[in-house]
Design a protein around this motif. Structure first.
Motif, short mmCIF file in Angstrom:
data_model
loop_
_atom_site.label_atom_id
_atom_site.label_comp_id
_atom_site.label_asym_id
_atom_site.label_seq_id
_atom_site.Cartn_x
_atom_site.Cartn_y
_atom_site.Cartn_z
N PHE A 187 0.97 -1.23 0.02
CA PHE A 187 0.04 0.01 -0.13
C PHE A 187 0.83 1.26 -0.11
O PHE A 187 2.01 1.17 0.38
N VAL A 188 0.36 2.36 -0.28
CA VAL A 188 0.84 3.69 -0.39
C VAL A 188 0.45 4.43 0.69
O VAL A 188 -0.84 4.45 1.00
N TRP A 189 1.31 5.08 1.50
CA TRP A 189 0.87 6.07 2.55
C TRP A 189 -0.10 7.18 2.02
O TRP A 189 0.37 7.68 0.99
N PHE A 190 -1.11 7.36 2.25
CA PHE A 190 -2.19 8.32 1.71
C PHE A 190 -1.79 9.89 1.65
O PHE A 190 -1.57 10.10 0.38
N HIS A 191 -1.89 10.42 2.66
CA HIS A 191 -1.56 11.86 2.63
C HIS A 191 -0.12 12.25 3.46
O HIS A 191 -0.28 11.53 4.57
N ALA A 192 0.60 12.89 3.03
CA ALA A 192 1.63 13.42 3.93
C ALA A 192 1.24 14.50 5.03
O ALA A 192 1.46 14.10 6.07
N VAL A 193 0.32 15.36 4.63
CA VAL A 193 -0.24 16.34 5.58
C VAL A 193 -1.47 16.63 5.44
O VAL A 193 -2.11 16.44 4.53
N ASP A 210 0.21 16.90 11.03
CA ASP A 210 -0.88 17.91 11.04
C ASP A 210 -0.59 18.98 10.15
O ASP A 210 0.42 19.19 9.49
N GLU A 211 -1.52 19.87 10.04
CA GLU A 211 -1.41 21.00 8.97
C GLU A 211 -0.15 21.88 9.31
O GLU A 211 0.12 22.86 8.48
N ASP A 212 0.21 22.13 10.52
CA ASP A 212 1.31 22.52 10.94
C ASP A 212 2.69 21.99 10.80
O ASP A 212 3.58 22.51 11.24
N TRP A 213 2.63 20.93 10.32
CA TRP A 213 3.71 19.80 9.98
C TRP A 213 4.36 19.22 11.41
O TRP A 213 5.37 19.06 11.31
N HIS A 214 3.37 19.13 12.24
CA HIS A 214 3.89 18.56 13.51
C HIS A 214 3.59 17.11 13.09
O HIS A 214 2.57 16.67 12.78
N PRO A 215 4.68 16.24 13.47
CA PRO A 215 4.40 14.54 13.16
C PRO A 215 3.48 14.13 14.11
O PRO A 215 3.27 14.36 15.23
N LYS A 216 2.67 13.23 13.51
CA LYS A 216 1.65 12.27 14.48
C LYS A 216 2.32 11.22 14.81
O LYS A 216 3.17 10.80 14.18
N PRO A 217 1.75 10.45 15.67
CA PRO A 217 2.42 9.20 16.27
C PRO A 217 2.66 8.09 15.19
O PRO A 217 3.60 7.40 15.06
N VAL A 218 1.77 8.19 14.06
CA VAL A 218 2.28 7.35 12.91
C VAL A 218 3.50 7.32 12.11
O VAL A 218 4.10 6.56 11.62
N VAL A 219 4.01 8.69 12.46
CA VAL A 219 5.23 9.08 11.61
C VAL A 219 6.55 8.23 12.36
O VAL A 219 7.49 7.67 11.60
N THR A 220 6.55 7.77 13.59
CA THR A 220 7.64 6.94 14.28
C THR A 220 7.30 5.41 13.74
O THR A 220 8.57 4.72 13.33
N LEU A 221 5.99 5.11 13.59
CA LEU A 221 5.73 3.80 12.85
C LEU A 221 6.31 3.82 11.24
O LEU A 221 7.06 2.81 10.80
N LEU A 222 6.19 4.85 10.63
CA LEU A 222 6.57 4.98 9.14
C LEU A 222 8.37 5.07 9.32
O LEU A 222 8.85 4.24 8.57
N SER A 223 9.05 5.75 10.15
CA SER A 223 10.12 5.48 10.26
C SER A 223 10.73 4.20 10.38
O SER A 223 11.75 3.66 10.05
N SER A 224 10.16 3.62 11.61
CA SER A 224 10.69 2.31 11.70
C SER A 224 10.41 1.48 10.94
O SER A 224 11.25 0.18 10.38
N ALA A 225 9.39 1.15 9.98
CA ALA A 225 9.11 0.58 8.85
C ALA A 225 9.93 0.70 7.88
O ALA A 225 10.31 -0.38 6.98
N LEU A 226 10.47 1.71 7.43
CA LEU A 226 11.52 2.03 6.41
C LEU A 226 13.01 1.83 6.69
O LEU A 226 13.74 1.53 6.13
N ASN A 227 13.12 1.94 8.06
CA ASN A 227 14.34 1.62 8.47
C ASN A 227 14.47 0.73 9.77
O ASN A 227 14.82 0.96 10.90
N PRO A 228 14.16 -0.52 9.46
CA PRO A 228 14.27 -1.51 10.28
C PRO A 228 15.43 -1.90 11.07
O PRO A 228 16.58 -1.64 10.64
#
Length: 171
Positions: free
Chosen positions: A128-134, A153-171
């Motif tokens: 799957f493709v991550w849907f929206h960045a912001v 979020d709209e102010d470019w603050h990372p949500k909790p999912v960003v930590t998951l994304l980082s670990s999924a891409l950099n195991p």
């Protein structure tokens, strides 16, 4: 009749685009489209892109049920009779919103549940493709998955999912 005419036009235009540009082409479609026209998965374009949003089938409050539904929809389409061997099938659009305009109506739409949705989806074999960045505030009323579906979020603050994304891409 309109659905058949639209389908026939799509098939024709996909073929014309491939010929004109000499590149692979495809279209995105939702499960109800596939139910009417299974060849969207097997013959239209060179690969298969699915739009599978649990929000629109009312899987709004339980991220694990939502991720399971996405995986099941993917498996149904990928298993379409006549699917060419080696055909690429990808969920190009899926999301779980981190909020809603009327939060009391969808208490499951939280940043943590958005993370849990993607965590469950990453644990499957579904490409799957991550849907929206912001987040996109202008879509919040019409489309909570678009308005609150971003990884930031709209102010470019990372949500909790960003930590998951980082670990999924950099195991």
């Amino acid at each position: 009749q309109k659905g058949i005419a639209d389908h026939d036009r799509l098939v024709r235009e996909a073929g014309q685009a491939r010929e004109r540009f000499g590149r692979p082409v495809t279209t995105g479609f939702q499960p109800p489209d596939w139910q009417l026209f299974p060849d969207l998965a097997t013959a239209v374009g060179d690969f298969t892109f699915l739009n599978v949003h649990p929000w629109w089938v009312l899987h709004r409050n339980d991220p694990l049920t939502a991720a399971t539904w996405v995986a099941e929809a993917y498996q149904l389409v990928a298993g379409t009779p006549g699917m060419p061997a080696g055909r690429t099938v990808v969920v190009q659009e899926t999301s779980f919103p981190s909020g809603a305009v009327a939060p009391q109506a969808t208490p499951g739409a939280t940043p943590e549940n958005q993370r849990r949705f993607y965590q469950a989806l990453v644990a499957t074999d579904v490409p799957f493709v991550w849907f929206h960045a912001v987040d996109s505030p202008m879509y919040r009323t019409a489309s909570p998955p678009g308005g609150f579906g971003g990884l930031w979020d709209e102010d470019w603050h990372p949500k909790p999912v960003v930590t998951l994304l980082s670990s999924a891409l950099n195991p």
